[in-house]
Every structure is written in structure tokens, then in C-alpha cells.
Design a protein around this motif. Structure first.
Motif, PDB file in Angstrom:
ATOM      1  N   LEU A 143       0.691  -1.293  -0.072  1.00 26.18           N
ATOM      2  CA  LEU A 143       0.021  -0.043   0.081  1.00 26.18           C
ATOM      3  C   LEU A 143       1.029   1.318   0.018  1.00 26.18           C
ATOM      4  O   LEU A 143       1.943   1.179   0.603  1.00 26.18           O
ATOM      5  N   VAL A 144       0.472   2.385  -0.551  1.00 29.65           N
ATOM      6  CA  VAL A 144       0.944   3.738  -0.323  1.00 29.65           C
ATOM      7  C   VAL A 144       0.071   4.566   0.474  1.00 29.65           C
ATOM      8  O   VAL A 144      -1.169   4.168   0.662  1.00 29.65           O
ATOM      9  N   THR A 145       0.814   5.189   1.321  1.00 30.31           N
ATOM     10  CA  THR A 145      -0.117   6.012   2.498  1.00 30.31           C
ATOM     11  C   THR A 145      -0.530   7.542   1.744  1.00 30.31           C
ATOM     12  O   THR A 145       0.175   8.087   0.652  1.00 30.31           O
ATOM     13  N   PRO A 146      -1.471   7.929   2.422  1.00 33.87           N
ATOM     14  CA  PRO A 146      -1.972   9.194   1.963  1.00 33.87           C
ATOM     15  C   PRO A 146      -0.667  10.492   2.131  1.00 33.87           C
ATOM     16  O   PRO A 146      -0.641  11.147   1.304  1.00 33.87           O
ATOM     17  N   GLU A 147       0.065  10.211   3.233  1.00 35.08           N
ATOM     18  CA  GLU A 147       1.192  10.979   3.387  1.00 35.08           C
ATOM     19  C   GLU A 147       2.252  10.998   2.264  1.00 35.08           C
ATOM     20  O   GLU A 147       2.869  11.954   1.789  1.00 35.08           O
TER      21      GLU A 147
END
Length: 401
Positions: A143-147
Motif C-alpha cells: 500500500l501507499v499512504t496518503p502522506e
């Protein structure tokens, strides 16, 4: 293909067993019946506006447009027909990027290193055309994070593309949060939703998505037909990638394949009706499979254990003396990666990107479950995996234990 089962199958299980629904799905019989009508009696061209044959085809095309829109919370006029998700991705990314750059809005694009090749290769083409592209590296969970996403944006970022559900490891990206970030910055947001549609609830408005790609053959519809959601936005006019008669509001020229379109429409409507019930059934089967193999030595789950679709289980196994485990599962159709890379001998770039070793990536198996999957099949597959690995360790385990 060698379909000889390695041991006696339980009652009610026939071979070969299909656990590669992530590659493609069979056309649902209900979908096939609807399609057949438009191959014979209802054969008109939807662009023929002067007689009943064309009118009938046009009505069918528009009904299907509404069926696809209905599954994802769109308006029918926001659905553009394509030949499949690969074309949808190309039209979305090239069409939007070229238009936005021509408007002087910038040249920076953002995507994820684990996207489908239809996105990655298109991004590389845009790089050669003078665009700057940032390829985000996901975490070990895929996953990629919103940050992380927010930090990659620049003042000249015009377009971002993030796959909703990864085609190899089945993880669900935080699309709603990423869409919120893009909306706040005026960045066009594209999502490849091929592996999400029909598996999880999709609402393009809630997700704040501008462009979303779909394919019929992952949702028990025909191959060779797909769609692109294009949010109604007077400021965004996609540059067409196919020139011709200006069909599909000038975004995609070519005679519409009515029989395939009505098939996609019927498949999407059916998927909406079965979404919740089938999701729970398949989730239980996937957990049963995982529980049957999780305790084996050297077994490793790839991707987030929580944020994933029920239909996918990607597992790395220790190598066997006769090759990969996938090659030992005779009579069981599984995948060692995505169908688009099945001819490549290199380990999965998706698994390498999330930190798997080359050995773990080469020895991964994608089990993808679908409507035809039964408990008997799952029990047999789990027992067969246990048997193969037990024989490898010279500790036979009876099938059915």
C-alpha cells in the motif's frame, strides 16, 4: 496441459480446478444468452439512425451504459466504451495528460510502481514525450499512504493514477483519501478499477475520481470490451487516441460492438446483485484455504492481510526440488503472477517492489477465487499443497488430513 490430479479427488470435485479468476472469468450463461440475440436477429449498427435495426442497437447500447454506470455510481453519459481496460488506461492517461499540458497546467504525473503494465508502460511513453513521472514505492504491505502520496505532489502535478485493487496481490489502496487530496489540489485522478468492480463496492462520486477504467472479462462478461468513466467536467476534454467518425462524444471512434456491450452491461448488473452475498461466500473460502496452508514451513502471505479483496490469496512457498510449487499443482489452474506477465521468466516486479526476495517472488502462487469455486475444491487444493511440501520434506501427509 497436464491435468492429471496427483491424488484421488473427493466426491463432487472435477478436474481441472480453476483458481485463476484474477486472469479471466467465464462468461455467465445469463450474459451469453443476452449477447447471442445481438449476434443474429438484433444485428444493427448503433450508429444507423434511419431505421429500426439501428434504433434497437442504440437502445441496447444505452441500456448497457446505464447498467455499467449503475454499478459504480456514475451517470450513463459518463461511460465511454473501449475495447478493454488497456485501451481505457491509455485513453485516460494519454488523453488527459496531453490535454492538460496543452492548457499550460503542468507536466508532472504520479503513479505507483506496482501498477498494471497498461499503466506503467503508458507512463513510460509519456516520459518519452516530455512528461515527468514519479513512481511511488509501496510499503511491504503493498500500500501507499496518503502522506507518501501527498509528499510526491508538485506545483506542476496534473495527473495521478493509482490502481484500486492490485491484480497480483489483491490489496486495496486508500482511493477515497487519495481522491480527496487530488480534489483539493485540482489534480486529475485516474483509477484502474479492473480488479475492484464486482468484488467490492465502488462509488466514483464518493471516491472523487475523475477517470476510472473497467473490463468486462473480469466480471463474468466477454473479452474485448471495456469502459472508461469520465467525470462530467467541461474543463477536461480527453484527447482521442483513435481517429475516425467521432463516436463516443469524440473520445473513441469506431463501430460499437453491440453484442459485447450488452454483455458487459448485463455482467455489471448481475455483479451488483450478487456483490454482497458472493463476497462473503468467497471470503470464507479464501480463509479456509489460508487456514489450510498457513502453518506450513516457509509459507509467506504477500500483501496486506486486512485491506485486500476476498477473492485473492498470494502466497510464497519454499522452492521444491522439481521447480516451483505452481508447477507441481497438476490439475489446478493457478497463476505465478499476473496474466499480462505470464510469459516472462523474471520474478514478479510487484512482489519485488514490496520487498520480496527474488526466490520468494519466483515461488509465489496467486490463488484467485470466483463464482465457480467450491469448498470441496478449496479443501482439495489445500491438501495437495500440504502433500507436495510434505513429500518434499520426506514426511508424507495423507490427503484429507
Amino acid at each position: 496441459m497436464n491435468t492429471r490430479p496427483p491424488c484421488r479427488p473427493p466426491a463432487g470435485v472435477s478436474f481441472p480446478i480453476y483458481l485463476d479468476y484474477g486472469a479471466t472469468t467465464p462468461v455467465d450463461p445469463q450474459v451469453a444468452r443476452v449477447m447471442c440475440d445481438f449476434l443474429t436477429d438484433k444485428f444493427g449498427n448503433a450508429a444507423s439512425s434511419s431505421h429500426p435495426f439501428g434504433w434497437e442497437a442504440r437502445r441496447a447500447v444505452e441500456k448497457a451504459r446505464g447498467q455499467v454506470a449503475g454499478l459504480v455510481g456514475a451517470q450513463p453519459a459518463e461511460i465511454v466504451w473501449t475495447s478493454g481496460a488497456t485501451e481505457s488506461n491509455n485513453l485516460a492517461l494519454k488523453g488527459a495528460a496531453l490535454t492538460l499540458r496543452a492548457q499550460g497546467r503542468g507536466k508532472h504525473l504520479v503513479t505507483v510502481a506496482t501498477e498494471h503494465k497498461a499503466v506503467l508502460d503508458t507512463m513510460h511513453t509519456l516520459e518519452r514525450a516530455g512528461f515527468d513521472v514519479t513512481f511511488l514505492q509501496p510499503g511491504a504491505d503493498g500500500l501507499v499512504t496518503p502522506e507518501q502520496f501527498r509528499e510526491a505532489l508538485r506545483p506542476d502535478t496534473i495527473l495521478a493514477s493509482v490502481m484500486y485493487v492490485n491484480n497480483e496481490i489483491g490489496v486495496i489502496q486508500p482511493i477515497a483519501e487519495l481522491g480527496e487530496i487530488c480534489a483539493g489540489r485540482g489534480i486529475v485522478f485516474h483509477v484502474d478499477a479492473v480488479q475492484a468492480a464486482g468484488k467490492i463496492a465502488v462509488d466514483v462520486k464518493r471516491l472523487k475520481v475523475d477517470l476510472m477504467s473497467f473490463s468486462a472479462h473480469k466480471v463474468y462478461g466477454p473479452k474485448g470490451i471495456g469502459a472508461l468513466y469520465v467525470r462530467h467536467n467541461p474543463d477536461l476534454r480527453l484527447q482521442a487516441q483513435i481517429d475516425g467518425g467521432g463516436h463516443e462524444n469524440g473520445m473513441r471512434s469506431g463501430t460499437l460492438a453491440t453484442h459485447q456491450i450488452v454483455g458487459m452491461g448485463e455482467a455489471f448488473e448481475l455483479a451488483g446483485r450478487l456483490l454482497e452475498e458472493e463476497g462473503e461466500r468467497i471470503r470464507a473460502l479464501r480463509e479456509r484455504l489460508w487456514n489450510g496452508i498457513a502453518g506450513l514451513p516457509g509459507v509467506q502471505l504477500n500483501g496486506c492481510a486486512i485491506n485486500r479483496v476476498p477473492h485473492n490469496l498470494n502466497v510464497s512457498f519454499p522452492p521444491t526440488r522439481y521447480g516451483t510449487l505452481a508447477s507441481q499443482l497438476l490439475g489446478i489452474a493457478v497463476s505465478a503472477g499476473s496474466a499480462c506477465n505470464s510469459a516472462a521468466s523474471a520474478p514478479s516486479f510487484v512482489l519485488l517492489a514490496i520487498g520480496c526476495t527474488p526466490d520468494a517472488a519466483r515461488n509465489a502462487v496467486r490463488f484467485s477465487l470466483g463464482r465457480g469455486t467450491t469448498q470441496g475444491e478449496i479443501d482439495y487444493v489445500a491438501a495437495t499443497v500440504r502433500q507436495v511440501l510434505a513429500l518434499e520434506a520426506l514426511e508424507p501427509v495423507p490427503v484429507g488430513r
